[in-house]
Design a protein around this motif. Sequence first.
Motif, PDB file in Angstrom:
ATOM      1  N   ALA A  79       0.852  -1.183   0.000  1.00 20.57           N
ATOM      2  CA  ALA A  79       0.000   0.000   0.000  1.00 20.57           C
ATOM      3  C   ALA A  79       0.894   1.241   0.000  1.00 20.57           C
ATOM      4  O   ALA A  79       1.861   1.308   0.760  1.00 20.57           O
ATOM      5  N   ASP A 101      -5.709   1.442  -1.880  1.00 19.46           N
ATOM      6  CA  ASP A 101      -4.871   0.366  -1.355  1.00 19.46           C
ATOM      7  C   ASP A 101      -5.552  -0.990  -1.422  1.00 19.46           C
ATOM      8  O   ASP A 101      -4.941  -2.009  -1.082  1.00 19.46           O
ATOM      9  N   ARG A 137      -1.150  -2.402  -6.411  1.00 17.43           N
ATOM     10  CA  ARG A 137      -2.181  -1.536  -5.839  1.00 17.43           C
ATOM     11  C   ARG A 137      -2.287  -0.231  -6.625  1.00 17.43           C
ATOM     12  O   ARG A 137      -1.282   0.355  -7.040  1.00 17.43           O
TER      13      ARG A 137
END
Length: 375
Positions: free
Chosen positions: A163, A230, A255
Amino acid sequence: MPVPSRSVRIGAAVAALAAMAAVAGCTAEPEPPVPAPTEPPTLEEAFAGLIDARGVPGGALAIRRGEDTEVIAHGDADDEGTPVTEETVFGYRSVTKSFVVTVLLRLAEEGLVDLIVPTTAPEEGVSPADATPWELAAMTAGTPNYSAQPGLIEEITADPERAWEDDDLFDLVRGLPESFAPGTSYEYSNTNTLLVGELVADASMDTWSQAVAELVTEPLGLESVVYPGDGAAPDAAATPFQLTDGAAEPLPAVRASAFSAAGGLFGTAGDLAAWAQALGTGALLEDETFETRLSAFGPTASDPQSPEYDEYGLGIGRIGDWIGHTGNGLGYQALAMYHAESETAVAILLNATGEDGDLPAHLLEDLEELVLEAP
């Protein structure tokens, strides 16, 4: 001398004719066969043939005129052979920039952003500190490109599902010198649109993605267009592939936060064609703002690494008689373009990347005549 009988004379004539025919058969060229007439390929056949020839697993082509949209889906959405359909979702990649800059222009119309006043260093350590929102949107700010830094690919390779925060992306270029003084040249930089996203967030008191939803996708009814951030890609998303030596290998689903405002949106081909139409007609902007956008195109020759545009402006590019945006990166390629003379919008989405980083633009070039002739 005895006269030959009638039967003998006839027999001799038949024999002579037979001999002549035999000689003629040995010397005369046969008539060449007339080839059967062939029908030119349909748009569906041409699109399928072009992406198959390039090894792309699957893709979708959408054409929109007025309120009517036709979607042509072809190939596989994943390595299990699931077919691409009208509902298949792809990464829009850098087409995202056209959404974000449109929001910037909307906020400027409301007096919340001044396009020509230098920013006050929205990100400390990111050069230059005094570029204007206009220069950021037009790729004339001289900001180093975060996605061109080796550290990004190294970190994505180490942890594809990481993320990302925008600060992480800015860290890749903090302390790097400006590429040129703002307003003096052109260089396509994803960092520019991250900064535009920050400006949009500050002016709207919201995230850039929420501002895009409120000011663009919801008013236009683009229900498939989302920013996963994310989280995982949407359930209907095609698997991204990389083309290497003619083979397509699936890629991990990185992501969307690794692209953020520079390329994080996902959606269908039909919704992308609707966006191409709105972008190319200025449907969400005041007339004066749209005219300003159309007058802001500038040359791209100073950046050999730029996507294939004849000119680029405020979150929009021009290729021949088409205006709009393209996108490419880590398994997805996209194009959203509008042809003003014919009032035709077209979207192309592919689930593979390879050596040709401008493949959607080249497909449009190959298909242009059929696209414009499509009913």
